[in-house]
Design an enzyme around this catalytic site. Structure first.
Site, PDB file in Angstrom:
ATOM      1  N   GLU A   1       0.821  -1.219   0.000  1.00  0.00           N
ATOM      2  CA  GLU A   1       0.000   0.000   0.000  1.00  0.00           C
ATOM      3  C   GLU A   1       0.859   1.274   0.000  1.00  0.00           C
ATOM      4  O   GLU A   1       0.364   2.358  -0.305  1.00  0.00           O
ATOM      5  CB  GLU A   1      -0.987  -0.010   1.182  1.00  0.00           C
ATOM      6  CG  GLU A   1      -1.868  -1.250   1.131  1.00  0.00           C
ATOM      7  CD  GLU A   1      -3.022  -1.273   2.124  1.00  0.00           C
ATOM      8  OE1 GLU A   1      -3.465  -0.207   2.562  1.00  0.00           O
ATOM      9  OE2 GLU A   1      -3.480  -2.388   2.450  1.00  0.00           O
TER      10      GLU A   1
ATOM     11  N   LYS B   1       3.346   3.335   7.325  1.00  0.00           N
ATOM     12  CA  LYS B   1       4.215   2.223   6.929  1.00  0.00           C
ATOM     13  C   LYS B   1       5.316   2.732   5.988  1.00  0.00           C
ATOM     14  O   LYS B   1       6.467   2.306   6.077  1.00  0.00           O
ATOM     15  CB  LYS B   1       3.408   1.114   6.243  1.00  0.00           C
ATOM     16  CG  LYS B   1       2.437   0.369   7.146  1.00  0.00           C
ATOM     17  CD  LYS B   1       3.105  -0.439   8.252  1.00  0.00           C
ATOM     18  CE  LYS B   1       3.901  -1.614   7.756  1.00  0.00           C
ATOM     19  NZ  LYS B   1       4.414  -2.446   8.881  1.00  0.00           N
TER      20      LYS B   1
HETATM   21  P1  NAD Z   1      -2.408  -7.548  13.006  1.00  0.00           P
HETATM   22  O1  NAD Z   1      -3.121  -6.266  13.275  1.00  0.00           O
HETATM   23  O2  NAD Z   1      -3.197  -8.808  12.883  1.00  0.00           O
HETATM   24  O3  NAD Z   1      -1.335  -7.809  14.157  1.00  0.00           O
HETATM   25  C1  NAD Z   1      -0.495  -6.794  14.655  1.00  0.00           C
HETATM   26  C2  NAD Z   1       0.197  -7.326  15.909  1.00  0.00           C
HETATM   27  O4  NAD Z   1       1.068  -6.289  16.399  1.00  0.00           O
HETATM   28  C3  NAD Z   1      -0.775  -7.669  17.046  1.00  0.00           C
HETATM   29  O5  NAD Z   1      -0.410  -8.894  17.635  1.00  0.00           O
HETATM   30  C4  NAD Z   1      -0.597  -6.519  18.026  1.00  0.00           C
HETATM   31  O6  NAD Z   1      -0.836  -6.884  19.373  1.00  0.00           O
HETATM   32  C5  NAD Z   1       0.858  -6.140  17.797  1.00  0.00           C
HETATM   33  N1  NAD Z   1       1.130  -4.736  18.161  1.00  0.00           N
HETATM   34  C6  NAD Z   1       0.431  -3.643  17.779  1.00  0.00           C
HETATM   35  N2  NAD Z   1       0.947  -2.543  18.337  1.00  0.00           N
HETATM   36  C7  NAD Z   1       2.020  -2.940  19.075  1.00  0.00           C
HETATM   37  C8  NAD Z   1       2.977  -2.273  19.886  1.00  0.00           C
HETATM   38  N3  NAD Z   1       2.931  -0.933  20.066  1.00  0.00           N
HETATM   39  N4  NAD Z   1       3.955  -2.991  20.483  1.00  0.00           N
HETATM   40  C9  NAD Z   1       4.012  -4.341  20.322  1.00  0.00           C
HETATM   41  N5  NAD Z   1       3.116  -5.043  19.594  1.00  0.00           N
HETATM   42  C10 NAD Z   1       2.133  -4.347  18.975  1.00  0.00           C
HETATM   43  O7  NAD Z   1      -1.517  -7.267  11.711  1.00  0.00           O
HETATM   44  P2  NAD Z   1      -1.160  -8.228  10.501  1.00  0.00           P
HETATM   45  O8  NAD Z   1      -2.238  -8.143   9.502  1.00  0.00           O
HETATM   46  O9  NAD Z   1      -0.708  -9.530  11.015  1.00  0.00           O
HETATM   47  O10 NAD Z   1       0.103  -7.445   9.902  1.00  0.00           O
HETATM   48  C11 NAD Z   1       1.410  -7.684  10.400  1.00  0.00           C
HETATM   49  C12 NAD Z   1       2.399  -6.822   9.641  1.00  0.00           C
HETATM   50  O11 NAD Z   1       2.352  -7.133   8.250  1.00  0.00           O
HETATM   51  C13 NAD Z   1       2.130  -5.326   9.758  1.00  0.00           C
HETATM   52  O12 NAD Z   1       3.373  -4.678   9.869  1.00  0.00           O
HETATM   53  C14 NAD Z   1       1.429  -4.988   8.460  1.00  0.00           C
HETATM   54  O13 NAD Z   1       1.670  -3.657   8.097  1.00  0.00           O
HETATM   55  C15 NAD Z   1       2.097  -5.949   7.496  1.00  0.00           C
HETATM   56  N6  NAD Z   1       1.293  -6.360   6.335  1.00  0.00           N
HETATM   57  C16 NAD Z   1       0.013  -6.821   6.508  1.00  0.00           C
HETATM   58  C17 NAD Z   1      -0.706  -7.243   5.395  1.00  0.00           C
HETATM   59  C18 NAD Z   1      -2.094  -7.823   5.544  1.00  0.00           C
HETATM   60  O14 NAD Z   1      -2.739  -8.141   4.528  1.00  0.00           O
HETATM   61  N7  NAD Z   1      -2.619  -8.030   6.734  1.00  0.00           N
HETATM   62  C19 NAD Z   1      -0.142  -7.183   4.128  1.00  0.00           C
HETATM   63  C20 NAD Z   1       1.175  -6.703   4.002  1.00  0.00           C
HETATM   64  C21 NAD Z   1       1.874  -6.301   5.109  1.00  0.00           C
HETATM   65  P1  TYD Z   2      -9.257  -4.698   3.983  1.00  0.00           P
HETATM   66  O1  TYD Z   2      -9.480  -6.140   4.281  1.00  0.00           O
HETATM   67  O2  TYD Z   2      -9.592  -3.689   5.032  1.00  0.00           O
HETATM   68  O3  TYD Z   2      -7.728  -4.550   3.515  1.00  0.00           O
HETATM   69  P2  TYD Z   2      -6.976  -3.260   2.831  1.00  0.00           P
HETATM   70  O4  TYD Z   2      -7.785  -2.051   3.058  1.00  0.00           O
HETATM   71  O5  TYD Z   2      -5.691  -3.229   3.575  1.00  0.00           O
HETATM   72  O6  TYD Z   2      -6.825  -3.611   1.379  1.00  0.00           O
HETATM   73  O7  TYD Z   2     -10.074  -4.336   2.689  1.00  0.00           O
HETATM   74  C1  TYD Z   2      -9.918  -5.052   1.472  1.00  0.00           C
HETATM   75  C2  TYD Z   2     -10.797  -4.398   0.439  1.00  0.00           C
HETATM   76  O8  TYD Z   2     -12.173  -4.609   0.801  1.00  0.00           O
HETATM   77  C3  TYD Z   2     -10.630  -2.899   0.357  1.00  0.00           C
HETATM   78  O9  TYD Z   2     -10.792  -2.499  -1.013  1.00  0.00           O
HETATM   79  C4  TYD Z   2     -11.763  -2.348   1.188  1.00  0.00           C
HETATM   80  C5  TYD Z   2     -12.861  -3.365   0.988  1.00  0.00           C
HETATM   81  N1  TYD Z   2     -13.781  -3.585   2.133  1.00  0.00           N
HETATM   82  C6  TYD Z   2     -15.169  -3.613   1.920  1.00  0.00           C
HETATM   83  O10 TYD Z   2     -15.649  -3.433   0.772  1.00  0.00           O
HETATM   84  N2  TYD Z   2     -15.977  -3.846   2.979  1.00  0.00           N
HETATM   85  C7  TYD Z   2     -15.493  -4.039   4.234  1.00  0.00           C
HETATM   86  O11 TYD Z   2     -16.304  -4.220   5.198  1.00  0.00           O
HETATM   87  C8  TYD Z   2     -14.071  -4.018   4.455  1.00  0.00           C
HETATM   88  C9  TYD Z   2     -13.492  -4.205   5.823  1.00  0.00           C
HETATM   89  C10 TYD Z   2     -13.264  -3.786   3.354  1.00  0.00           C
END
Ligand code: NAD
Ligand code: TYD
Length: 351
Positions: free
Chosen positions: A134, A161
């Site tokens: 993103e 980020k």
């Molecule tokens: P998540 O929100 O599920 O988990 C985040 C974790 O970080 C939680 O366990 C939370 O307790 C911990 N945390 C938050 N604030 C904290 C702090 N101040 N100190 C210590 N721990 C803290 O997130 P996720 O979806 O697993 O994402 C993990 C990483 O991967 C993030 O850095 C995110 O930017 C990156 N990422 C996520 C996605 C996705 O699709 N979810 C995609 C690409 C990159």
């Molecule tokens: P999301 O899972 O929040 O991930 P990100 O915003 O990091 O891509 O959302 C995925 C896509 O789905 C995004 O285009 C926003 C859309 N979305 C909905 O249409 N409805 C919802 O309730 C949510 C949470 C997301």
């Protein structure tokens, strides 16, 4: 133990899969899961491996300089895999400051602690920062993000980020800190917090509640199975070149509405409901502010240089994900009701 690795955010969605992979695949490493346990952190995600001898949990906040210094002094990690973050775009729109604190300030606190610990010898050390696609902004109908695409973040989440990514690279250039960065597309799979599109929709369909689709549902995301992301992190941690960036993606673009149609079909089948039942729950709602139109990633550098490829087709991965949520109703109920907080409060006291 041949190496000690601190994984931050290991109780969250992606972090829990990374912790599980490292603890089981590398029994000679000591894995320290450092997590504050915010609403998104859930130690139930790790209860299958948390008794293994090479796993340890430490409750700490990455923005707390003294606490982080104390953890680094105690464990003397050889590697950091940094996932802890505030991760939900919608929350960043309502409360940007928390994202600035954790995602930017917290990353600098960790960089400083690593720099201090490794100042006399950086040999064999590695600070691996996990980021998102993103940061590159929003694509039109065509094109792919590569590692050289200029940053153009649009939401408070992606801006925080992006800022962290720049700081990690600045520590490489300025202080020669051995850093690596990867930027990944949208993940899906088990343990995903049900505020994000896929788990929220699974939960709502199960409970016959509306599936909220922002705008017209035409926004495109590239989806990657979370275990494949964890595998990529393992490869990059071990083989990635210091100072480099790797894009990780599933080569798997879906508009939100097409994805939800597929999910509805799978849910009807799994819940033995007549075909078309779940689709009726689709509800178009007000669009997200500044909603990025399309993300799509070129991961050919990672594939050709380090030999990683995604292992699962989306249809198969989505079905596995649905199966996991239906088989783990207690996990889902605990998360939705906040009950999991009681689970960890009983077991762990604040440092
Ligand atoms: P998540 O929100 O599920 O988990 C985040 C974790 O970080 C939680 O366990 C939370 O307790 C911990 N945390 C938050 N604030 C904290 C702090 N101040 N100190 C210590 N721990 C803290 O997130 P996720 O979806 O697993 O994402 C993990 C990483 O991967 C993030 O850095 C995110 O930017 C990156 N990422 C996520 C996605 C996705 O699709 N979810 C995609 C690409 C990159
Ligand atoms: P999301 O899972 O929040 O991930 P990100 O915003 O990091 O891509 O959302 C995925 C896509 O789905 C995004 O285009 C926003 C859309 N979305 C909905 O249409 N409805 C919802 O309730 C949510 C949470 C997301």
């Amino acid at each position: 133990m041949s190496k000690t690795i601190i994984i931050t955010g290991g109780a969250g969605f992606i972090g829990s899969h990374v912790v599980r992979l490292f603890v089981t695949k590398h029994p000679d490493y000591k894995i320290v899961n450092l997590d504050k346990l915010t609403y998104a952190g859930n130690l139930e995600n790790l209860k299958d491996i948390d008794k293994l001898p090479n796993y340890e949990f430490v409750k700490a906040d990455i923005t707390d300089v003294d606490a982080i210094r104390a953890v680094f002094t105690k464990y003397k990690p050889d590697g950091i895999i940094h996932l802890a973050a505030e991760s939900h775009v919608d929350r960043s729109i309502t409360n940007p400051m928390e994202f600035i604190q954790t995602n930017i300030v917290g990353t600098v606190v960790l960089l400083n602690a690593a720099r201090e610990l490794w100042k006399d010898n950086m040999e064999g050390k590695r600070f691996y920062h996990i980021s998102t696609d993103e940061v590159y902004g929003s694509l039109g109908e065509t094109g792919l993000f590569t590692e050289t695409t200029s940053y153009d973040p649009r939401s408070p989440y992606s801006s925080s980020k992006a800022s962290a990514d720049h700081l990690v690279r600045a520590y490489f250039h300025t202080y020669k800190l051995p850093t690596v960065v990867s930027n990944c597309s949208n993940n899906y799979g088990a343990n995903h917090f049900p505020e994000k599109l896929i788990p929220l929709s699974i939960n709502n369909i199960k409970n016959n509640k509306p599936i909220p689709i922002y705008g017209k549902g035409e926004n495109v995301r590239d989806w990657l199975y979370v275990v494949d992301h964890a595998r990529a992190i393992d490869v990059i941690f071990h083989k990635g070149i210091i100072g480099e960036t790797y894009n990780i993606g599933g080569n798997n673009e879906w508009t939100n509405i097409d994805l939800i149609h597929l999910l509805c079909k799978i849910m009807d089948k799994k819940l033995n409901r007549p075909a078309g039942t779940s689709e009726k729950l689709i509800t178009y709602v007000k669009d997200r502010a500044g909603h990025d139109l399309r993300y799509a990633i070129d991961s050919s550098k990672l594939q050709s240089e380090l030999g990683w490829t995604p292992s699962l087709q989306f249809e198969e991965g989505l079905e596995k994900t649905v199966d996991w949520y239906l088989a783990n109703d207690e996990w889902l109920q605990n998360v939705v009701s906040g009950g999991y907080e009681k689970y960890y409060q009983k077991q762990y006291v604040q440092r």
